[in-house]
Design an enzyme around this catalytic site. Sequence first.
Site, PDB file in Angstrom:
ATOM      1  N   HIS A  25      36.919 147.657 -20.976  1.00  0.00           N
ATOM      2  CA  HIS A  25      38.226 147.053 -20.679  1.00  0.00           C
ATOM      3  C   HIS A  25      39.148 147.208 -21.877  1.00  0.00           C
ATOM      4  CE1 HIS A  25      37.802 144.632 -16.812  1.00  0.00           C
ATOM      5  NE2 HIS A  25      36.704 145.380 -16.901  1.00  0.00           N
ATOM      6  N   ASP A 128      44.641 141.680 -19.469  1.00  0.00           N
ATOM      7  CA  ASP A 128      43.440 142.077 -18.760  1.00  0.00           C
ATOM      8  C   ASP A 128      43.201 141.081 -17.626  1.00  0.00           C
ATOM      9  OD1 ASP A 128      40.776 143.833 -19.118  1.00  0.00           O
ATOM     10  OD2 ASP A 128      40.284 141.857 -18.308  1.00  0.00           O
TER      11      ASP A 128
END
Length: 500
Positions: A25, A128
């Site tokens: 990520h 995120d």
Amino acid sequence: MESIGVEGEYEKLKAIFLPFITPSHLVPVVDIARIFAMHGVDVTIITTPANAAVFQSSIDRDASRGRSIRTHLVKLPHVPGLPEGVETINATTSKDTGGKLFEALNKTIQTQFQQLFHQYKPDFLVSDMFYTWSVDAAAELGIPRLIYVGGTYFAHCAMDSLERFEPHKKVESDDESFLIPGLPYNMEMTRSQIPVRFKKTDDPFSYLMKMVKESEKRSHGSLFKSFYAFEGAYEELYRKITGTKSWNVGPISSWVNQDASDKGSRGHGKEVEEGKGKVGWLAWLNSKQKGSVVYVCFGSMNSFSATQITEIAQGLEDCGHDFIWVVRKIDEDESRVLVEEFEKRVEGNKKGYLIWGWAPQLLILDHPAVGGVVTHCGMNTVIETVDAGLPMVTWPLFAEQFFNERLLVDVLKIAVPVGATEWKSWSEFGDEIVEREKIAKAISLLMAGEECEKLRRRVKALSDEAKKAIQIGGSSYNSLKDVIQEMKSLKLEKLKKPVT
Ligand code: UDP
């Protein structure tokens, strides 16, 4: 009431990016941040020191290229039971430590992040998906929040269908296949291949994913990292079923990492010791024929049992093709000794090359000697491999990887499945052992013969589309321009609002 002068002001956009703390990520969100900076946005990335160390050299290079980009470090607060210096969730993180890190991030550090929002006064936030709280933080500041969603549109459409129609609850056993309804193609899966959260509602990840979806609906829109030619039909379907805005801005890694220094130092690249006393990976690849080497890598989170490692090693030796195998740090003595002996043997006969820890994946995929990839179907690797024009053997393990496999094998027809049938959590070995014969057979199909030629032709065509997508006028280029323009328009609206 008065109006603020807004001439020119709205053109200058300031953004804050919040990458999550797992490599898969962190790496793409930082790459997306760098693309925004490349297109004139002033970017601040907020993260902890150990996570910043993974990408800081790229940011420094971008800044020296004249881009307005920086990292702001926030110290991870102490949480009882969290080992000192642990700031990343990866293959070596235990479930317990992962949970503590999550607690530190979501409860304590959140306040520090929010103070920084007030200090930097961003015009928008890119968060995120796992920082669900940031949707409220953005609302409080009166700015749009864009959410980075990991995974393919394809997988998210399939998972949405599982949630809505629950076809997996209508079969008798874990290995009976069922159809996933509502997709443009007849996608079949078995219950053993789908993530546990669809089977156990009290799974903590199930709750987290509900929060993610909820926060996505309340965001201004989402950012994905694939490209239209790769999964355009599912991009459109995703927007329809979720009712959200989304922009597809990939392939990001080749867009922003254009030279070898960017590619080589990405992720933990600078820790790669070229050779460690043996011939380096580059020299080894240079000694090989064009398209003759298979690259075997299972991403940053994998862990295998000693039995499975033995089968991989034997399958690679039996497949008859040269290979590079990326092996994660192995703590168990039994597996480590086995792999070290294997390494000596295959490097002696020049059939194979082992990279321990982190491989400079973008450089390896670009090398002409590489002809195919064995992958766990992690979304980053999938896009990078397609971009490099290489066909794959698919060996999904966890997360949404079994769905990605169907896209690659059935829809795009650019991959051969190894035949994995069991979804497992990233921190567990699982029960299934994929035998050496299956591994060797899938690699043989991938690397030579009629089927191989077809796979290579199809993936080459997609790779050409990937390159076009990020050129001026390409789909991802336009998508990026659109989202930036939209952020400017929202800023203008805000600036024009009368101050009461
Ligand atoms: N990666 C790398 N070297 C490695 C392992 C991973 O450069 O040895 C990079 C890879 O290029 C990709 C990311 O780390 O960008 C891994 O993400 P992916 O979604 O493929 O898998 P995950 O790590 O989530 O399982």
